[in-house]
Write an enzyme that holds these catalytic residues in place. Structure first.
Site, PDB file in Angstrom:
ATOM      1  CE  LYS A  14      79.891  88.498 138.141  1.00  0.00           C
ATOM      2  NZ  LYS A  14      80.092  88.905 136.728  1.00  0.00           N
ATOM      3  CB  THR A 129      79.771  86.516 129.314  1.00  0.00           C
ATOM      4  OG1 THR A 129      80.575  85.376 129.565  1.00  0.00           O
ATOM      5  CG2 THR A 129      80.315  87.700 130.084  1.00  0.00           C
ATOM      6  NE  ARG A 140      76.167  85.246 133.587  1.00  0.00           N
ATOM      7  CZ  ARG A 140      77.399  84.799 133.411  1.00  0.00           C
ATOM      8  NH1 ARG A 140      77.694  84.088 132.328  1.00  0.00           N
ATOM      9  NH2 ARG A 140      78.348  85.058 134.283  1.00  0.00           N
ATOM     10  CG  HIS A 163      82.652  84.650 138.992  1.00  0.00           C
ATOM     11  ND1 HIS A 163      83.436  84.940 137.903  1.00  0.00           N
ATOM     12  CD2 HIS A 163      83.307  83.678 139.686  1.00  0.00           C
ATOM     13  CE1 HIS A 163      84.531  84.189 137.953  1.00  0.00           C
ATOM     14  NE2 HIS A 163      84.470  83.425 139.026  1.00  0.00           N
TER      15      HIS A 163
HETATM   16  P1  GDP Z   1      82.552  85.567 132.693  1.00  0.00           P
HETATM   17  O1  GDP Z   1      83.627  84.560 132.953  1.00  0.00           O
HETATM   18  O2  GDP Z   1      81.367  84.961 131.980  1.00  0.00           O
HETATM   19  O3  GDP Z   1      82.124  86.341 133.913  1.00  0.00           O
HETATM   20  O4  GDP Z   1      83.126  86.681 131.691  1.00  0.00           O
HETATM   21  P2  GDP Z   1      84.553  87.412 131.541  1.00  0.00           P
HETATM   22  O5  GDP Z   1      85.600  86.757 132.383  1.00  0.00           O
HETATM   23  O6  GDP Z   1      84.800  87.534 130.085  1.00  0.00           O
HETATM   24  O7  GDP Z   1      84.302  88.896 132.087  1.00  0.00           O
HETATM   25  C1  GDP Z   1      84.264  89.198 133.458  1.00  0.00           C
HETATM   26  C2  GDP Z   1      83.117  90.157 133.725  1.00  0.00           C
HETATM   27  O8  GDP Z   1      83.426  91.439 133.119  1.00  0.00           O
HETATM   28  C3  GDP Z   1      81.781  89.756 133.112  1.00  0.00           C
HETATM   29  O9  GDP Z   1      81.086  88.845 133.912  1.00  0.00           O
HETATM   30  C4  GDP Z   1      81.084  91.120 132.994  1.00  0.00           C
HETATM   31  O10 GDP Z   1      80.516  91.506 134.267  1.00  0.00           O
HETATM   32  C5  GDP Z   1      82.234  92.082 132.681  1.00  0.00           C
HETATM   33  N1  GDP Z   1      82.432  92.341 131.235  1.00  0.00           N
HETATM   34  C6  GDP Z   1      82.947  91.472 130.328  1.00  0.00           C
HETATM   35  N2  GDP Z   1      83.049  92.029 129.114  1.00  0.00           N
HETATM   36  C7  GDP Z   1      82.600  93.312 129.240  1.00  0.00           C
HETATM   37  C8  GDP Z   1      82.467  94.419 128.320  1.00  0.00           C
HETATM   38  O11 GDP Z   1      82.775  94.340 127.130  1.00  0.00           O
HETATM   39  N3  GDP Z   1      81.965  95.589 128.837  1.00  0.00           N
HETATM   40  C9  GDP Z   1      81.618  95.711 130.147  1.00  0.00           C
HETATM   41  N4  GDP Z   1      81.142  96.905 130.555  1.00  0.00           N
HETATM   42  N5  GDP Z   1      81.725  94.716 131.036  1.00  0.00           N
HETATM   43  C10 GDP Z   1      82.211  93.510 130.604  1.00  0.00           C
END
Ligand code: GDP
Length: 194
Positions: A14, A129, A140, A163
């Site tokens: 990213k 995450t 991370r 990602h």
């Molecule tokens: P990943 O598969 O580990 O990337 O996680 P997810 O699919 O759950 O979320 C997608 C992306 O959204 C994450 O990589 C973060 O950049 C962002 N994100 C997820 N949860 C939150 C949250 O609660 N608050 C904020 N501000 N960003 C979030």
């Protein structure tokens, strides 16, 4: 059954990963675990591309809203003050929009990573995450301390460097989406493939 060495996954460094100078470091961590980089390039993602990359279905978007609400509850934050609403179905689209801002703020590096249990192993190497929770030794956990409480307060997505696809099916879809007809290469890694 497919040879386990044939599993592929999609990884995108990213913008914060690029801006922190972590391109080499991230690739190194995959390669040292005997995974192969079989496609690689830097580009600037358009808002529209990122919009089509992240799922649009209500379940996924509302899940983002629920996660944000859970963070508010954990840290005693009033979601109405911070987000203007306490409804997950209204918070989800706001967070999704922050993701579009985030992924378009600088170039990104896309790659296809291949090898034994590539999907799960790459996610393990990436770490949780939420960087503040991620174990040391993960990408991370070693290079970010971002948290949703901070990101939500600053009205932006959690910056977590990479990602990576969550399942083989998602990987297939994302590789098709980001690489289209481009060639996915293959080669023998010395000491790994023979
Ligand atoms: P990943 O598969 O580990 O990337 O996680 P997810 O699919 O759950 O979320 C997608 C992306 O959204 C994450 O990589 C973060 O950049 C962002 N994100 C997820 N949860 C939150 C949250 O609660 N608050 C904020 N501000 N960003 C979030």
């Amino acid at each position: 059954m497919k040879n386990p060495k044939e599993e592929v996954t999609y990884v995108m460094l990213k913008p914060d990963g690029v801006q922190k100078g972590l391109i080499g470091e991230v690739i190194k961590r995959f390669e040292q675990r005997d995974l192969k980089i079989v496609a690689l390039d830097m580009f600037e993602a358009s808002r529209e591309q990122v919009d089509n990359h992240y799922p649009k279905d209500e379940t996924w978007v509302t899940r983002l809203g629920h996660k944000t609400l859970a963070t508010c509850e954990k840290y005693n934050i009033d979601p109405i003050k911070q987000m203007g609403t306490d409804k997950p179905e209204e918070i989800g689209p706001q967070v999704r929009n922050w993701l579009l801002d985030y992924l378009t703020m600088a170039p990104v590096v896309r790659m296809v990573v291949k090898g034994v249990h590539a999907v799960d192993v790459v996610r393990k190497i990436a770490g949780d995450t939420m960087p503040y929770k991620a174990d040391m030794g993960t990408i991370r956990g070693d290079f970010s301390i971002d948290s949703p409480a901070l990101a939500n307060a600053e009205k932006r997505a959690v910056m977590n460097i990479v990602h990576c696809s969550e399942t083989p099916e998602e990987a297939e879809h994302e590789i098709k989406f980001w690489f289209g007809e481009s060639v996915i290469h293959d080669y023998k890694r010395f000491g790994v493939d023979n």
